[in-house]
Design a protein around this motif. Structure first.
Motif, short mmCIF file in Angstrom:
data_model
loop_
_atom_site.label_atom_id
_atom_site.label_comp_id
_atom_site.label_asym_id
_atom_site.label_seq_id
_atom_site.Cartn_x
_atom_site.Cartn_y
_atom_site.Cartn_z
N ILE A 38 4.91 -1.03 -12.32
CA ILE A 38 4.76 0.04 -11.31
C ILE A 38 3.37 -0.05 -10.67
CG2 ILE A 38 4.56 2.55 -11.04
CD1 ILE A 38 6.86 2.71 -13.21
N LEU A 39 2.36 -0.33 -11.48
CA LEU A 39 1.00 -0.45 -10.92
C LEU A 39 0.91 -1.66 -9.99
CD1 LEU A 39 -1.12 0.48 -14.07
CD2 LEU A 39 -0.99 1.77 -11.94
N HIS A 40 1.57 -2.76 -10.36
CA HIS A 40 1.59 -3.93 -9.47
C HIS A 40 2.19 -3.56 -8.11
CE1 HIS A 40 0.24 -7.57 -11.54
NE2 HIS A 40 0.67 -7.02 -12.64
N MET A 41 3.30 -2.85 -8.16
CA MET A 41 3.97 -2.46 -6.92
C MET A 41 3.09 -1.48 -6.13
SD MET A 41 6.72 -4.14 -6.73
CE MET A 41 7.63 -3.31 -5.44
N ALA A 42 2.45 -0.55 -6.85
CA ALA A 42 1.58 0.42 -6.17
C ALA A 42 0.44 -0.30 -5.46
CB ALA A 42 1.03 1.42 -7.19
N GLN A 43 -0.12 -1.32 -6.11
CA GLN A 43 -1.21 -2.07 -5.47
C GLN A 43 -0.70 -2.85 -4.26
OE1 GLN A 43 -4.75 -3.39 -7.56
NE2 GLN A 43 -4.18 -5.49 -7.07
N ALA A 44 0.54 -3.35 -4.36
CA ALA A 44 1.12 -4.06 -3.22
C ALA A 44 1.32 -3.10 -2.04
CB ALA A 44 2.44 -4.70 -3.62
N ILE A 45 1.68 -1.86 -2.34
CA ILE A 45 1.95 -0.87 -1.28
C ILE A 45 0.64 -0.39 -0.64
CG2 ILE A 45 2.82 1.47 -0.84
CD1 ILE A 45 4.85 0.89 -3.20
N PHE A 46 -0.34 -0.02 -1.47
CA PHE A 46 -1.56 0.60 -0.95
C PHE A 46 -2.70 -0.41 -0.73
CE2 PHE A 46 0.72 4.12 -2.80
CZ PHE A 46 0.45 5.18 -1.95
N GLY A 47 -2.56 -1.61 -1.33
CA GLY A 47 -3.63 -2.60 -1.20
C GLY A 47 -4.66 -2.48 -2.31
N TYR A 48 -4.72 -1.32 -2.97
CA TYR A 48 -5.62 -1.08 -4.08
C TYR A 48 -5.15 0.19 -4.81
CZ TYR A 48 -8.11 2.45 -1.21
OH TYR A 48 -8.43 3.53 -0.44
N LEU A 49 -5.84 0.53 -5.89
CA LEU A 49 -5.37 1.66 -6.69
C LEU A 49 -6.45 2.74 -6.81
CD1 LEU A 49 -3.61 -0.38 -9.53
CD2 LEU A 49 -2.50 0.92 -7.71
N PRO A 50 -6.63 3.53 -5.76
CA PRO A 50 -7.62 4.61 -5.83
C PRO A 50 -7.17 5.67 -6.83
CG PRO A 50 -6.31 4.83 -3.85
CD PRO A 50 -5.89 3.54 -4.49
N GLU A 51 -8.09 6.56 -7.20
CA GLU A 51 -7.77 7.58 -8.21
C GLU A 51 -6.58 8.44 -7.78
OE1 GLU A 51 -11.16 9.69 -9.85
OE2 GLU A 51 -9.85 11.40 -10.32
N THR A 52 -6.49 8.74 -6.48
CA THR A 52 -5.39 9.59 -6.01
C THR A 52 -4.03 8.95 -6.30
OG1 THR A 52 -5.75 8.61 -3.84
CG2 THR A 52 -6.57 10.84 -4.16
N VAL A 53 -3.94 7.65 -6.13
CA VAL A 53 -2.67 6.94 -6.41
C VAL A 53 -2.41 6.93 -7.92
CG1 VAL A 53 -1.51 4.69 -6.29
CG2 VAL A 53 -2.76 5.56 -4.31
N GLN A 54 -3.46 6.68 -8.69
CA GLN A 54 -3.30 6.69 -10.16
C GLN A 54 -2.83 8.07 -10.64
OE1 GLN A 54 -6.53 4.88 -12.49
NE2 GLN A 54 -7.33 4.07 -10.59
N ARG A 55 -3.41 9.14 -10.05
CA ARG A 55 -3.02 10.49 -10.47
C ARG A 55 -1.57 10.80 -10.08
NH1 ARG A 55 -6.67 13.13 -13.15
NH2 ARG A 55 -8.87 12.62 -12.84
N PHE A 56 -1.15 10.30 -8.92
CA PHE A 56 0.24 10.48 -8.49
C PHE A 56 1.18 9.84 -9.52
CE2 PHE A 56 4.00 8.99 -6.17
CZ PHE A 56 4.41 10.15 -5.53
N ILE A 57 0.84 8.63 -9.96
CA ILE A 57 1.66 7.93 -10.95
C ILE A 57 1.68 8.72 -12.27
CG2 ILE A 57 1.81 5.81 -12.36
CD1 ILE A 57 0.67 4.32 -9.86
N CYS A 58 0.53 9.23 -12.68
CA CYS A 58 0.45 10.05 -13.90
C CYS A 58 1.40 11.23 -13.82
CB CYS A 58 -0.94 10.64 -14.09
SG CYS A 58 -2.18 9.45 -14.45
N GLU A 59 1.33 11.95 -12.70
CA GLU A 59 2.16 13.15 -12.56
C GLU A 59 3.64 12.79 -12.59
OE1 GLU A 59 0.84 15.00 -8.94
OE2 GLU A 59 -1.17 15.25 -9.79
N GLN A 60 4.00 11.76 -11.84
CA GLN A 60 5.41 11.39 -11.76
C GLN A 60 5.95 10.86 -13.08
OE1 GLN A 60 7.37 12.05 -9.22
NE2 GLN A 60 5.65 12.95 -8.12
N MET A 61 5.08 10.21 -13.85
CA MET A 61 5.55 9.60 -15.10
C MET A 61 5.20 10.45 -16.32
SD MET A 61 4.79 5.60 -14.36
CE MET A 61 5.65 5.05 -15.83
#
Ligand code: FES
Length: 165
Positions: A38-61
């Motif tokens: 999921i993190l690989h895909m998130a980085q492909a989508i956003f280009g990087y993994l800022p804290e906001t994206v990491q927190r979104f993943i935390c909440e969803q998972m």
């Protein structure tokens, strides 16, 4: 002609990116064992993994932030900084190192005013190091995006970089 503000487009793009990420998380059944994919895909989508994206993943998972950020910081593949338009990879494999790869790297750091793993303020270049890029016979070598520059002279780096906008 007046330049148009594109902030609305940026917001819509970000919304789309989060929708796509949500779909990815659902496709992976929100399983913690699929976190790396999921993190690989998130980085492909956003280009990087800022804290906001990491927190979104935390909440969803429903995972603690420390678990997600721990994985992100453990794997060098993941980055929390936006990448530049061009990625410079300086080879520090044995052949390049003994033929001046370190001097090339130091000169690039000076020129760009960044360290390894960083991106210039204008987002033009990101700087990385590699162990071998397959041009040992013509060391020292530097790859910029998919182009390998051979027998790189530290005094001619400015010319080399000027080819990249
Ligand atoms: S060691 Fe640099 S290209 Fe192989």
């Amino acid at each position: 002609m007046d330049q148009q503000c594109d902030c609305q487009t940026a917001v819509i793009d970000e919304q789309k990116a989060y929708q796509t990420l949500l779909q990815v998380i659902e496709d992976y059944d929100r399983k913690p064992s699929n976190l790396i994919q999921i993190l690989h895909m998130a980085q492909a989508i956003f280009g990087y993994l800022p804290e906001t994206v990491q927190r979104f993943i935390c909440e969803q998972m429903e995972l603690p932030f420390s678990e997600v950020s721990g994985v992100v910081s453990f794997y060098s593949y993941f980055t929390t900084q936006p990448k530049g338009r061009h990625t410079i990879q300086v080879c520090l494999g044995t052949a390049c190192y003994v033929r001046g790869g370190k001097k090339v790297l130091d000169a690039l750091k000076d020129l760009l005013q960044i360290d390894v793993g960083e991106t210039t303020a204008d987002r033009r270049f990101s700087l990385e190091v590699k162990r071998c890029i397959g041009a040992c016979g013509l060391a020292p070598a530097v790859a910029i995006d998919s182009v390998v520059h051979k027998r790189v002279n530290p005094n001619k780096l400015q010319d080399m970089l000027s080819q990249y906008e």
